[in-house]
Design a protein around this motif. Structure first.
Motif, short mmCIF file in Angstrom:
data_model
loop_
_atom_site.label_atom_id
_atom_site.label_comp_id
_atom_site.label_asym_id
_atom_site.label_seq_id
_atom_site.Cartn_x
_atom_site.Cartn_y
_atom_site.Cartn_z
N UNK A 299 0.85 -1.19 0.00
CA UNK A 299 0.00 0.00 0.00
C UNK A 299 0.89 1.24 0.00
N UNK A 300 0.42 2.27 -0.67
CA UNK A 300 1.19 3.50 -0.80
C UNK A 300 1.55 4.11 0.55
N UNK A 301 0.64 3.98 1.54
CA UNK A 301 0.80 4.69 2.80
C UNK A 301 1.30 3.82 3.95
N UNK A 302 1.61 2.57 3.68
CA UNK A 302 2.05 1.68 4.75
C UNK A 302 3.54 1.91 5.02
N UNK A 303 3.93 2.29 6.24
CA UNK A 303 5.31 2.70 6.49
C UNK A 303 6.25 1.58 6.95
N UNK A 304 5.75 0.34 7.02
CA UNK A 304 6.57 -0.76 7.52
C UNK A 304 6.70 -1.87 6.50
N UNK A 305 7.73 -2.68 6.64
CA UNK A 305 7.88 -3.90 5.87
C UNK A 305 7.89 -5.05 6.85
N UNK A 306 7.02 -6.02 6.63
CA UNK A 306 6.89 -7.10 7.61
C UNK A 306 6.46 -8.40 6.95
N UNK A 307 6.71 -9.48 7.68
CA UNK A 307 6.24 -10.80 7.26
C UNK A 307 5.63 -11.48 8.47
N UNK A 376 13.89 -3.58 8.83
CA UNK A 376 14.36 -2.28 8.35
C UNK A 376 14.11 -2.23 6.85
N UNK A 377 13.99 -1.03 6.28
CA UNK A 377 13.75 -0.95 4.84
C UNK A 377 14.80 -1.72 4.05
N UNK A 378 14.33 -2.62 3.16
CA UNK A 378 15.24 -3.37 2.30
C UNK A 378 15.92 -4.55 2.96
N UNK A 379 15.55 -4.88 4.21
CA UNK A 379 16.24 -5.96 4.93
C UNK A 379 15.27 -7.01 5.45
N UNK A 380 14.23 -7.30 4.67
CA UNK A 380 13.22 -8.26 5.12
C UNK A 380 13.81 -9.67 5.21
N UNK A 381 14.69 -10.03 4.31
CA UNK A 381 15.26 -11.38 4.34
C UNK A 381 15.97 -11.65 5.66
N UNK A 382 16.78 -10.70 6.12
CA UNK A 382 17.50 -10.88 7.38
C UNK A 382 16.52 -10.99 8.54
N UNK A 383 15.46 -10.19 8.52
CA UNK A 383 14.49 -10.21 9.61
C UNK A 383 13.75 -11.54 9.67
N UNK A 384 13.27 -12.00 8.53
CA UNK A 384 12.53 -13.26 8.48
C UNK A 384 13.42 -14.41 8.91
N UNK A 385 14.63 -14.45 8.38
CA UNK A 385 15.52 -15.57 8.70
C UNK A 385 15.92 -15.56 10.18
N UNK A 481 1.53 -17.44 4.87
CA UNK A 481 2.64 -16.48 4.94
C UNK A 481 2.17 -15.19 4.29
N UNK A 482 2.26 -14.10 5.05
CA UNK A 482 1.82 -12.80 4.56
C UNK A 482 3.00 -11.84 4.59
N UNK A 483 3.21 -11.14 3.51
CA UNK A 483 4.24 -10.09 3.43
C UNK A 483 3.55 -8.78 3.11
N UNK A 484 3.86 -7.74 3.86
CA UNK A 484 3.27 -6.42 3.63
C UNK A 484 4.37 -5.37 3.61
N UNK A 485 4.16 -4.36 2.77
CA UNK A 485 5.14 -3.29 2.69
C UNK A 485 4.60 -2.10 1.91
N UNK A 486 5.37 -1.03 1.82
CA UNK A 486 4.94 0.14 1.05
C UNK A 486 5.04 -0.10 -0.45
N UNK A 487 4.17 0.54 -1.22
CA UNK A 487 4.20 0.40 -2.68
C UNK A 487 5.57 0.71 -3.25
N UNK A 492 11.37 -4.61 -4.09
CA UNK A 492 12.33 -5.17 -3.14
C UNK A 492 11.73 -6.34 -2.34
N UNK A 493 10.42 -6.54 -2.47
CA UNK A 493 9.77 -7.60 -1.71
C UNK A 493 9.93 -8.94 -2.43
N UNK A 494 9.96 -10.03 -1.69
CA UNK A 494 10.12 -11.34 -2.31
C UNK A 494 8.84 -11.79 -2.99
N UNK A 495 8.98 -12.67 -3.99
CA UNK A 495 7.80 -13.32 -4.52
C UNK A 495 7.53 -14.57 -3.69
#
Length: 958
Positions: A299-307, A376-385, A481-487, A492-495
């Motif tokens: 979403x355009x206005x979502x300020x976080x990246x999460x899984x 953190x922005x652009x670091x979802x892989x490290x967070x999930x793992x 498994x749900x991944x959410x982030x800003x548009x 940068x988000x995984x498929x």
């Protein structure tokens, strides 16, 4: 009125609610109140392993099927909690009724057989019950619950409470004109809670998370077109079908005669009838998901990246001793696993902004093992793992014996505290317990049984049992498994393939967890301290003030309000007002950093482990004009609290890893803050109301980069170098004579230089004159309004009373005008604040959300209502409502430790006579029509008036 969606536990951590996960915290042992001593038979597991029913609660059923729960409880005194629980929520709606379960809840407050139109709310307000804060209700998927806290010392008011519940249960009027008026209110509630990134993400993710079940298709708020256009017959049909006695329960807990209450229930509810040919109450579920379902949403206005990784399991209400043992294991498992994840945040470069894993209740009769990683922005892989790796570590290697023993100690402290407070438990705690018993069959054995069961059985839980749980919880079946982030970060988000690869590969090279503990004592030698040089008693409010040889003052108020609680507060003037502009950011970070860095030779992880099994919490703070200590302890752990205070003064710990961790995380949170319209608006509000003083505004990356650990640590040490100006307040269960030696050694041993420092008045307050500021941000059709009146203020008890009255009167009028008459808002509010430090100032803020096209109309209506009070004063009935509410709340607060702790500290800082609280209720007659008129003209003159409006991007303010 509230919509209960059981939203994400993530919101508790970083004020984030994605709307795509559900609460994962299993019900902890309840905190019931006074019970009879448990017999040996009651302590033993009953025959058949079924948990017993607490003998202090009366449970009955009327011939029409209505269930009731009655319990006498005297906390708080002269008050009762009356609830109506309906096994009817949004899942029962037909296609053309979507949203009408919630709408029915609204209509219950807008006209019934015995209380036409708004008569019910008006009557209760005159009785001291505040609409919204006290009188309220919520609608969820499976239930609708009405709550009525009511005085029990006035017979007519108390007995009318049961008439009100009966009117909700079977006699709502559904006047067509009232329905039409309420449409706007419900739509504004939908606007307030929705039309944002969270709602838009929820629409994308819930069908996957809930597998297109009934729950995914029946969100309580419903559909906008139905809310606008449904016919009265449609909502009446829902009420007729589902508001029926065999699906209802009355819960009454409070200071009353249970026999009389049972009579009142029979008198008021026996006439209710079930409909002929009643519909079966279907129990809906969420069908299993074969394998793993993945949803990527932005979403355009979502300020976080999460899984989020949700593994669903069949749910089991706790009904037997076997269930209870498993619930205990799950709690221990959650605590140990999340303690490990918490340690990762103490690294200099934490792998996530927030990470958690837990097993607990889900929805639709299910449990779930849920893992959440906010990156953190652009670091979802490290967070999930990182999060998944900790899950895998627990699965492959299990936990250590020392971890399990600490978790058991903490669990015993929690249940022990509940047991010690069993005669001081508030009535509402019982209500929640009985509500779950009615809705889900959750057992209600009572604290006597629970405490003894814990003590006798927690030692039987083995490490092998605990280590087997992760293998049962973790699965790739029935998994979402749900991944959410800003548009803007979509690329940068995984498929789907990538996120599953991350999960599968996480933890491949992990090793067993090493439990780093220290056997050193907190303090090896008792400080010499200093003697008491002065002792003054205030018999009126029951305080004793000690002055120690090093200048420290200690105000002691022993109470019997709680059995296992001592509240500890200390302050001295100065704060960040003494920091230069260049050093302010470092100074502002000083206390959060130190309080997260451990103490003396213990890092934070070691300190947490050292304090396992203790009921104590102490933290230093540095505010704008003062620094100090906040905390609490049990009487048994009071010396530990004193030791922690002593060490935070004398041996604060400097931890480079913690500094780097917090700077890194703050920098990451700032990166996307500007995407959220609410953040942008609130940041603008902060800037305008502080006259753009950077100290009151959100920090910037540039200022953050200039902050240093050395400056922060040095500022902290300077603020706590001289205790001679400190005043401590202690409120709770202690004996003054018994704790004096601890006070003289630890507080009397604090360093003292008699520097006599004070705060600086930096002149930070709203600007004078008229200010109009509009922020255009956001794609949703929603606006927010804040109107601020401010100015100089003479701080004294008389003026404060008039300000409080003006706040409440204006609240009442704006609810009547903006909500009930205009149907233009859901929850307007008025907040009056006033201060003496650093200088006498007041502000009155009026706030509400609404449709963009209604902004000007509703602002004009607000100003019109203010004008009426300025011209005529408040209406006598509104003054009556304020006086009733204020008298009731004051009488309750005088029996609460938290009130006294705050009140004594405020009185001391403002140099007021604390005895004046004893005459507060009698002084309420000073509020008159003329006094409210005078106050309105003085404080709402419009001379200093700030109008702040948030409008969507596509709507330009005319």
């Amino acid at each position: 009125m509230n919509l209960n969606l059981k939203l994400s536990v993530l919101a508790l951590a970083i004020a984030l609610s994605s709307g795509s996960a559900f609460a994962q915290v299993k019900k902890k042992p309840v905190t019931p109140a006074k019970s009879k001593p448990a017999s040996a038979a009651a302590q033993a597991a009953p025959k058949g392993n079924t948990l017993p029913v607490d003998e202090q609660v009366i449970i009955g059923k009327l011939p029409n099927g209505l269930t009731y729960y009655i319990r006498k409880n005297v906390e708080p005194k002269n008050k009762a909690e009356l609830y109506l629980v309906n096994k009817a929520g949004s899942v029962l709606e037909t296609d053309d009724q979507q949203g009408l379960a919630h709408f029915t809840e609204h209509m219950a407050f807008n006209g019934t057989r015995d209380f036409p139109k708004n008569a019910m709310v008006d009557y209760l307000q005159k009785s001291g019950v505040k609409f919204g804060a006290d009188l309220n209700a919520y609608t969820s998927f499976d239930e609708t619950v009405y709550q009525l806290p009511i005085p029990s010392d006035t017979v007519k008011i108390f007995e009318n409470g049961f008439k009100i519940l009966a009117n909700w249960a079977g006699y709502v009027s559904f006047d067509p004109s009232e329905i039409d008026k309420e449409r706007g209110v419900v739509l504004e509630e939908e606007r307030l809670r929705g039309k944002n990134a969270q709602e838009r993400l929820r629409v994308q993710t819930l069908p996957v998370l809930l597998n297109n079940s009934r729950y995914a298709l029946r969100l309580p708020i419903g559909k906008e077109d139905i809310l606008k256009n449904f016919k009265p017959e449609t909502i009446k049909s829902f009420y007729h079908d589902w508001y029926r006695p065999d699906l209802q329960a009355i819960i009454a807990v409070g200071d009353f005669d249970p026999k009389r209450v049972e009579e009142l229930i029979k008198q008021n509810f026996s006439q209710l009838q079930n409909p002929a040919g009643e519909k079966p109450r279907t129990k809906y579920t969420v069908p299993p998901t074969p394998g793993t379902a993945v949803k990527i949403a932005t979403d355009k206005e979502f300020p976080y990246t999460l899984a989020q990784i949700i593994v669903k399991h069949p749910g089991t209400p706790t009904k037997t001793t076997t269930d209870y043992m498993q619930q205990m294991r799950e709690q221990l498992f959650n605590q140990m696993l999340n303690a490990r994840l918490g340690e990762l945040k103490q690294k200099p470069n934490p792998p996530f902004l927030y990470g958690a894993s837990s097993y607990g209740d889900f929805i639709g009769g299910q449990d779930a093992f849920t893992s959440i990683a906010v990156s953190k922005p652009g670091e979802l892989e490290a967070a999930v793992k990182a999060v998944v790796a900790e899950n895998e570590r627990a699965r492959k290697f299990g936990f250590t014996l020392t971890e399990l023993e600490r978790a058991k100690q903490d669990a015993l402290v929690g249940i022990g505290n509940a047991y010690k407070e069993r005669d001081k438990t508030r009535s509402v705690n019982f209500v929640r317990e009985y509500q779950q018993n009615f809705l889900t069959g959750e057992a209600i054995p009572g604290i006597e049984f629970e405490y003894n069961f814990y003590v006798n059985n927690i030692g039987k839980i083995t490490l092998a049992e605990m280590n087997a749980l992760a293998g049962k919880f973790i699965s790739d079946q029935n998994r979402v498994v749900i991944v959410e982030g800003p548009d803007k970060d979509k690329d940068k988000l995984p498929d789907e393939k990538t996120i599953l690869q991350w999960i599968a590969s996480a933890g491949q090279n992990i090793t067993a967890y090493v439990d780093n503990v220290s056997s050193d004592p907190l303090i090896s030698k008792l400080p010499d301290g200093s003697a008491v040089t002065s002792e003054v008693k205030d018999e009126a409010i029951g305080t004793t003030t000690l002055t120690l040889g090093n200048g420290v003052k200690v105000v002691l108020k022993p109470t019997e309000f709680r059995n296992d609680q001592i509240l500890i507060n200390g302050y001295s003037f100065g704060g960040t007002s003494l920091a230069s502009d260049d050093d302010f950011t470092s100074a502002n970070l000083a206390a959060p950093i130190v309080s997260s860095s451990g103490i003396a030779q213990f890092n934070q992880g070691q300190l947490d482990k050292k304090l396992a099994g203790k009921n104590v919490n102490i933290s230093p703070y540095i505010g704008e004009y003062a620094q100090g200590i906040n905390g609490n302890s049990s009487p048994a752990d009071f010396e530990t609290a004193m030791q922690l205070i002593y060490l935070y003064f004398t041996q604060p710990r400097k931890d480079k890893d913690i500094w780097q961790s917090q700077i890194d995380q703050t920098r990451s949170l700032l990166a996307n803050r500007g995407l959220d319209p609410v953040n942008v608006f609130q940041d603008t509000v902060s800037a305008v109301l502080s006259n753009h003083n950077f100290r009151s505004m959100v920090t910037t990356i540039d200022r953050l980069n200039k902050a240093t650990l050395d400056k922060a640590y040095d500022f902290y040490k300077s603020r706590f170098a001289d205790a001679s100006g400190f005043t401590f307040t202690l409120v709770g269960n202690f004996d003054v004579t018994a704790i004096k030696p601890l006070l003289t050694h630890y507080l009397g041993g604090l360093p003292s230089t008699n520097s006599n420092q004070n705060f600086k008045d930096l002149g930070i307050h709203p600007p004078a004159g008229i200010v109009n500021t509009t922020v255009n941000k956001g794609v949703g059709e929603k606006s927010s309004v804040q109107l601020v009146f401010s100015g100089d203020y003479e701080y004294n008890d008389a003026n404060n009373l008039q300000m409080d009255a003006l706040e409440e009167v204006l609240n009442i009028k704006l609810i009547e005008r903006l909500r009930e008459q205009e149907s233009g808002v859901y929850a307007p509010g008025v907040r009056a604040s006033y201060r003496k430090i650093p200088g006498g100032r007041y502000s009155i803020t009026i706030y509400f959300g609404c449709a963009p096209e209604n902004v000007d109309k509703l602002i004009n209506a607000t100003i019109e209502e203010i004008g009426k009070i300025k011209q005529n004063g408040a209406q006598p009935t509104d003054i009556q409502k304020f006086v009733a509410k204020e008298a009731r709340s004051t009488q309750e607060q005088l029996k609460e430790n938290f009130f006294w702790a705050s009140y004594l500290a405020s009185s001391l800082q403002n140099k007021e006579n604390p005895d004046q609280i004893l005459t507060h209720v009698s002084s309420l007659d000073q509020v008159t029509v003329q006094s409210t008129k005078d106050a309105a003209n003085k404080y709402l003159s419009g001379k200093n008036y700030i109008k702040l409006v948030l409008m969507p991007e596509k709507t330009e303010k005319k």
